[in-house]
Scaffold this motif. Structure first.
Motif, PDB file in Angstrom:
ATOM      1  N   ALA A 264      24.869  28.827  32.935  1.00 29.91           N
ATOM      2  CA  ALA A 264      23.374  28.457  32.763  1.00 29.91           C
ATOM      3  C   ALA A 264      22.502  29.617  32.877  1.00 29.91           C
ATOM      4  N   LYS A 265      23.046  30.736  33.801  1.00 25.32           N
ATOM      5  CA  LYS A 265      21.902  31.674  34.093  1.00 25.32           C
ATOM      6  C   LYS A 265      22.344  32.917  32.946  1.00 25.32           C
ATOM      7  N   VAL A 266      21.550  33.234  32.206  1.00 24.96           N
ATOM      8  CA  VAL A 266      21.773  34.166  31.034  1.00 24.96           C
ATOM      9  C   VAL A 266      20.612  35.478  31.228  1.00 24.96           C
ATOM     10  N   HIS A 267      21.192  36.622  31.354  1.00 24.10           N
ATOM     11  CA  HIS A 267      20.508  37.722  31.229  1.00 24.10           C
ATOM     12  C   HIS A 267      20.192  38.027  29.835  1.00 24.10           C
ATOM     13  N   MET A 268      18.675  37.905  29.500  1.00 20.88           N
ATOM     14  CA  MET A 268      18.155  38.259  28.277  1.00 20.88           C
ATOM     15  C   MET A 268      17.812  39.617  28.061  1.00 20.88           C
ATOM     16  N   ASP A 269      17.616  39.984  26.644  1.00 20.20           N
ATOM     17  CA  ASP A 269      17.246  41.319  26.510  1.00 20.20           C
ATOM     18  C   ASP A 269      16.202  41.945  27.028  1.00 20.20           C
ATOM     19  N   ASN A 270      15.076  41.346  27.222  1.00 20.15           N
ATOM     20  CA  ASN A 270      14.133  41.848  27.823  1.00 20.15           C
ATOM     21  C   ASN A 270      14.055  41.957  29.195  1.00 20.15           C
ATOM     22  N   GLY A 271      15.344  41.651  29.918  1.00 27.27           N
ATOM     23  CA  GLY A 271      15.336  41.924  31.377  1.00 27.27           C
ATOM     24  C   GLY A 271      15.126  40.589  32.214  1.00 27.27           C
ATOM     25  N   SER A 272      14.618  39.547  31.660  1.00 33.88           N
ATOM     26  CA  SER A 272      14.397  38.324  32.277  1.00 33.88           C
ATOM     27  C   SER A 272      15.792  37.514  32.426  1.00 33.88           C
ATOM     28  N   VAL A 273      15.862  36.657  33.305  1.00 32.42           N
ATOM     29  CA  VAL A 273      17.226  35.570  33.306  1.00 32.42           C
ATOM     30  C   VAL A 273      16.626  34.369  33.219  1.00 32.42           C
ATOM     31  N   LYS A 274      17.066  33.791  32.199  1.00 35.46           N
ATOM     32  CA  LYS A 274      17.056  32.242  31.800  1.00 35.46           C
ATOM     33  C   LYS A 274      17.970  31.206  32.655  1.00 35.46           C
TER      34      LYS A 274
ATOM     35  N   ASN B 211      22.184  23.493  20.253  1.00 37.39           N
ATOM     36  CA  ASN B 211      20.795  23.862  20.378  1.00 37.39           C
ATOM     37  C   ASN B 211      19.863  23.006  19.282  1.00 37.39           C
ATOM     38  N   ASP B 212      20.588  22.807  18.196  1.00 31.67           N
ATOM     39  CA  ASP B 212      19.673  22.213  17.021  1.00 31.67           C
ATOM     40  C   ASP B 212      19.698  20.613  17.258  1.00 31.67           C
ATOM     41  N   PHE B 213      20.992  20.111  17.687  1.00 33.34           N
ATOM     42  CA  PHE B 213      21.055  18.697  17.782  1.00 33.34           C
ATOM     43  C   PHE B 213      20.160  18.167  18.928  1.00 33.34           C
ATOM     44  N   TYR B 214      20.379  18.935  19.935  1.00 36.78           N
ATOM     45  CA  TYR B 214      19.706  18.476  21.281  1.00 36.78           C
ATOM     46  C   TYR B 214      18.620  18.986  21.544  1.00 36.78           C
ATOM     47  N   SER B 215      18.020  20.043  20.990  1.00 38.55           N
ATOM     48  CA  SER B 215      16.583  20.787  21.061  1.00 38.55           C
ATOM     49  C   SER B 215      16.547  21.272  22.386  1.00 38.55           C
ATOM     50  N   THR B 216      17.380  22.123  22.706  1.00 39.48           N
ATOM     51  CA  THR B 216      17.754  22.525  23.929  1.00 39.48           C
ATOM     52  C   THR B 216      17.117  23.898  24.205  1.00 39.48           C
ATOM     53  N   ASN B 217      16.225  24.360  23.413  1.00 38.88           N
ATOM     54  CA  ASN B 217      15.318  25.735  23.466  1.00 38.88           C
ATOM     55  C   ASN B 217      15.932  26.764  23.833  1.00 38.88           C
ATOM     56  N   ILE B 218      17.178  26.923  23.104  1.00 38.09           N
ATOM     57  CA  ILE B 218      17.835  28.170  23.413  1.00 38.09           C
ATOM     58  C   ILE B 218      17.294  29.247  22.264  1.00 38.09           C
ATOM     59  N   PHE B 219      16.571  30.369  22.911  1.00 35.52           N
ATOM     60  CA  PHE B 219      15.686  31.174  21.982  1.00 35.52           C
ATOM     61  C   PHE B 219      16.272  32.374  21.320  1.00 35.52           C
ATOM     62  N   SER B 220      17.397  32.420  21.930  1.00 36.34           N
ATOM     63  CA  SER B 220      18.522  33.548  21.304  1.00 36.34           C
ATOM     64  C   SER B 220      19.865  33.309  21.443  1.00 36.34           C
ATOM     65  N   PRO B 221      20.191  32.273  20.390  1.00 34.96           N
ATOM     66  CA  PRO B 221      21.860  31.757  20.350  1.00 34.96           C
ATOM     67  C   PRO B 221      22.870  33.109  20.642  1.00 34.96           C
ATOM     68  N   TYR B 222      22.689  34.150  19.984  1.00 34.99           N
ATOM     69  CA  TYR B 222      23.466  35.159  20.054  1.00 34.99           C
ATOM     70  C   TYR B 222      23.589  35.752  21.644  1.00 34.99           C
ATOM     71  N   THR B 223      22.572  35.749  22.130  1.00 26.31           N
ATOM     72  CA  THR B 223      22.590  36.317  23.580  1.00 26.31           C
ATOM     73  C   THR B 223      23.397  35.109  24.391  1.00 26.31           C
ATOM     74  N   VAL B 224      22.947  33.876  24.302  1.00 28.70           N
ATOM     75  CA  VAL B 224      23.954  32.959  24.962  1.00 28.70           C
ATOM     76  C   VAL B 224      25.283  32.858  24.695  1.00 28.70           C
ATOM     77  N   ALA B 225      25.648  33.165  23.116  1.00 32.12           N
ATOM     78  CA  ALA B 225      27.132  33.114  22.812  1.00 32.12           C
ATOM     79  C   ALA B 225      27.602  34.306  23.404  1.00 32.12           C
ATOM     80  N   LYS B 226      27.239  35.353  23.526  1.00 31.53           N
ATOM     81  CA  LYS B 226      27.740  36.481  24.009  1.00 31.53           C
ATOM     82  C   LYS B 226      28.179  36.538  25.502  1.00 31.53           C
TER      83      LYS B 226
END
Length: 326
Positions: free
Chosen positions: A227-237, A189-204
């Motif tokens: 690619a399809k990640v369910h975020m804590d606020n209920g949205s899917v990124k 995320n840092d090297f490529y600026s991929t706009n992962i706003f919640s790395p922990y959610t993606v890692a999980k």
């Protein structure tokens, strides 16, 4: 979903990410996203696609919205509301113009009936057809050698890739420990600026997918699942570009990387040389995306190069010829 609904769904996700990147200061991004597609959801007296073709059409849509709010919705401030919706529509049009070169080109690429262009105002240059880009050299072994040599001499990128290779192949090769995966997600995320706003959610999410066997077996369906990640606020990124990078850094020969530069170059040569017939949205279907790269390699007689080499070439060419406009 029918074809147009899928198209709208993808367009909405693209605008969502665009808002996060370009309009991070906006507090009500979800409201702006919803407002931008209001004319698609409601019959306000002007077609959704038609309303996005130029400034005059957008103003016409605003006037129709004002009438709709007066006569149908009976809101207290119809004029003010119509301008609020117009601001969101302008952001959507800005996103389409920057990403696709305008709504006309977008619809043509998706094989949806284009808008009538008779007497239309000029809506700006298509970023893939500017005068500067008309001289893009045809892909060849000579061009591959030239750009791969450029890559090898980009110290910042080669060192970055070396660090990631060490991280993914030697330090944390597996994806079963949340600490290991979180470090890899954060580094990418840092090297490529991929706009992962919640790395922990993606890692999980990655941990829950049990991806190691699928990476080793070159299961390309993994990318869209990852690619399809369910975020804590209920949205899917849809972190599609990130997912291709994560899989590629575990198995670079089997998982080529998708990003906006590669996207633009493939669309450019599709339109110029007709090396393949694909809809733009199909680049976001990883199975199809990989097939397109293989066709590209065969069409230009570059079979001696790996998809990783093709990846580097397309990225460098896109960065040079089709830079992002901010």
């Amino acid at each position: 979903m029918n074809t147009e609904e899928l198209l709208i769904d993808d367009l909405r996700e693209g605008m969502r990410q665009y808002l996060e990147m370009e309009y991070s200061h906006l507090k009500d991004k979800n409201v702006a996203l919803s407002d931008a597609f209001y004319a698609y959801r409601h019959n306000v007296g002007v077609g959704f696609w038609e309303s996005l073709k130029n400034e005059q059409a957008m103003e016409c849509c605003r006037e129709k919205l004002e009438e709709y709010f007066v006569n149908v919705r009976k809101v207290k401030t119809p004029r003010s509301n119509s301008y609020s919706y117009l601001r969101s529509m302008k952001i959507l049009k800005e996103y389409i113009d920057k990403s696709y070169g305008g709504v006309q080109k977008f619809l043509e690429n998706e094989m949806i009936e284009p808008l009538s262009t008779k007497d239309d105002e000029h809506t700006g240059e298509d970023e893939i057809e500017t005068e500067k880009n008309q001289g893009v050299p045809t892909p060849s072994k000579r061009e591959m050698i030239k750009y791969l040599d450029v890559w090898d001499n980009l110290e910042n990128y080669t060192l970055q890739e070396s660090a990631l290779e060490k991280l993914f192949f030697r330090t944390y090769p597996k994806n079963t420990d949340i600490d290991d995966v979180l470090i890899k997600v954060s580094s990418l995320n840092d090297f490529y600026s991929t706009n992962i706003f919640s790395p922990y959610t993606v890692a999980k999410h990655i941990i829950n997918l049990n991806i190691d066997e699928r990476i080793e077996s070159e299961d390309i369906t993994l990318v869209n699942d990852l690619a399809k990640v369910h975020m804590d606020n209920g949205s899917v990124k849809n972190f599609y570009s990130f997912a291709t990078k994560y899989c590629s850094h575990h198995n670079p020969l089997a998982f080529p990387i998708y990003d906006s530069y590669v996207d633009k170059v493939l669309r450019y040569f599709r339109d110029r040389d007709n090396f393949s017939k694909f809809k733009t949205l199909e680049l976001k279907d990883y199975r199809v995306f990989k097939e397109i790269l293989i066709r590209f390699r065969k069409f230009y007689e570059l079979e001696e190069y790996s998809l990783k080499d093709i990846d580097k070439y397309l990225w460098l060419l896109g960065k040079e010829k089709f830079p992002n406009k901010y």
